[in-house]
Design a protein around this motif. Sequence first.
Motif, short mmCIF file in Angstrom:
data_model
loop_
_atom_site.label_atom_id
_atom_site.label_comp_id
_atom_site.label_asym_id
_atom_site.label_seq_id
_atom_site.Cartn_x
_atom_site.Cartn_y
_atom_site.Cartn_z
N MET A 1 0.84 -1.17 0.00
CA MET A 1 0.00 0.00 0.00
C MET A 1 0.88 1.23 0.00
N ASN A 2 0.53 2.18 -0.80
CA ASN A 2 1.28 3.42 -0.90
C ASN A 2 0.70 4.44 0.10
N PRO A 3 1.47 4.79 1.14
CA PRO A 3 0.94 5.72 2.14
C PRO A 3 0.59 7.10 1.57
N GLY A 4 1.38 7.57 0.65
CA GLY A 4 1.12 8.88 0.05
C GLY A 4 -0.21 8.91 -0.68
N GLN A 5 -0.50 7.83 -1.39
CA GLN A 5 -1.77 7.73 -2.11
C GLN A 5 -2.94 7.70 -1.13
N PHE A 6 -2.78 6.95 -0.02
CA PHE A 6 -3.84 6.89 0.99
C PHE A 6 -4.07 8.27 1.58
N ILE A 7 -3.01 8.98 1.92
CA ILE A 7 -3.14 10.30 2.55
C ILE A 7 -3.87 11.26 1.61
N GLN A 8 -3.52 11.24 0.34
CA GLN A 8 -4.19 12.13 -0.62
C GLN A 8 -5.68 11.82 -0.70
N GLN A 9 -6.03 10.53 -0.82
CA GLN A 9 -7.44 10.16 -0.93
C GLN A 9 -8.20 10.45 0.37
N PHE A 10 -7.55 10.19 1.51
CA PHE A 10 -8.20 10.44 2.79
C PHE A 10 -8.44 11.93 2.98
N ASN A 11 -7.45 12.76 2.68
CA ASN A 11 -7.62 14.21 2.83
C ASN A 11 -8.72 14.74 1.93
N ALA A 12 -8.82 14.21 0.72
CA ALA A 12 -9.88 14.64 -0.19
C ALA A 12 -11.26 14.22 0.32
N ALA A 13 -11.35 13.01 0.86
CA ALA A 13 -12.64 12.50 1.32
C ALA A 13 -13.07 13.11 2.66
N SER A 14 -12.12 13.56 3.46
CA SER A 14 -12.46 14.09 4.78
C SER A 14 -12.34 15.61 4.88
N ALA A 15 -12.21 16.29 3.77
CA ALA A 15 -12.06 17.75 3.79
C ALA A 15 -13.27 18.44 4.42
N HIS A 16 -14.46 17.89 4.24
CA HIS A 16 -15.66 18.50 4.79
C HIS A 16 -15.74 18.41 6.31
N LEU A 17 -14.93 17.56 6.93
CA LEU A 17 -14.96 17.39 8.38
C LEU A 17 -14.16 18.46 9.12
N LYS A 18 -13.30 19.17 8.42
CA LYS A 18 -12.55 20.31 8.97
C LYS A 18 -11.79 19.98 10.25
N GLY A 19 -11.02 18.89 10.24
CA GLY A 19 -10.14 18.58 11.35
C GLY A 19 -10.76 17.82 12.51
N LYS A 20 -11.99 17.36 12.39
CA LYS A 20 -12.61 16.57 13.47
C LYS A 20 -11.93 15.20 13.56
N VAL A 21 -11.94 14.64 14.74
CA VAL A 21 -11.44 13.28 14.95
C VAL A 21 -12.47 12.32 14.39
N VAL A 22 -12.04 11.37 13.56
CA VAL A 22 -12.94 10.37 13.00
C VAL A 22 -12.27 9.01 13.02
N GLY A 23 -13.08 7.99 12.95
CA GLY A 23 -12.57 6.64 12.80
C GLY A 23 -12.54 6.27 11.34
N VAL A 24 -11.59 5.42 10.96
CA VAL A 24 -11.47 5.00 9.57
C VAL A 24 -11.28 3.49 9.53
N LEU A 25 -12.02 2.83 8.67
CA LEU A 25 -11.88 1.40 8.45
C LEU A 25 -11.15 1.23 7.12
N VAL A 26 -9.91 0.74 7.17
CA VAL A 26 -9.09 0.57 5.97
C VAL A 26 -9.00 -0.91 5.65
N THR A 27 -9.25 -1.25 4.39
CA THR A 27 -9.12 -2.62 3.91
C THR A 27 -8.04 -2.64 2.85
N VAL A 28 -7.00 -3.45 3.08
CA VAL A 28 -5.90 -3.58 2.12
C VAL A 28 -5.99 -4.97 1.50
N TYR A 29 -5.94 -5.01 0.17
CA TYR A 29 -6.07 -6.27 -0.55
C TYR A 29 -4.69 -6.82 -0.93
#
Length: 109
Positions: free
Chosen positions: A1-29
Motif C-alpha cells: 500500500m502506498n501511504p502517500g496515495q492513501f493520505i491524498q485520498q483520505f484528505n480529499a474524502a475528509s475535507a468537509h470534516l474540517k479537522g474533526k477526529v474520526v474513525g477510519v476502516l481501511v481494507t488492504v487487498y
Amino acid sequence: MNPGQFIQQFNAASAHLKGKVVGVLVTVYKDRTFTFEIKSPPASVLLKEAVKAEKGSGEPNKNKIGKLKMADCRKIAEEKFKDMNAFDLDRAARVIAGTARSMGIDVES
C-alpha cells in the motif's frame, strides 16, 4: 500500500470534516490496493463540541461541564445513527444522553 496515495485520498474524502477526529476502516487487498470507510466522529467529541468544553469531567457526579437538551442529543444521534447500535433515533438519543452524563454533562428533557 502506498501511504502517500492513501493520505491524498483520505484528505480529499475528509475535507468537509474540517479537522474533526474520526474513525477510519481501511481494507488492504493482496494486490496492494485499498479501500477505506470514514466513520462518524466519536460521541464524546461531538458532545464536547456541543458544550464547548476541552475535556470531560474527571468526576462527572460532582463537577459538571455543561448542559444539553434532549433535542441536542437527538441531533448528535442523527449524525452518528449509521454507526450506532440502535434500532430507532429515540433510543440512539438516549445512548448519547448516557454518554453525556458519564462525561459530566447534564441532560434536560
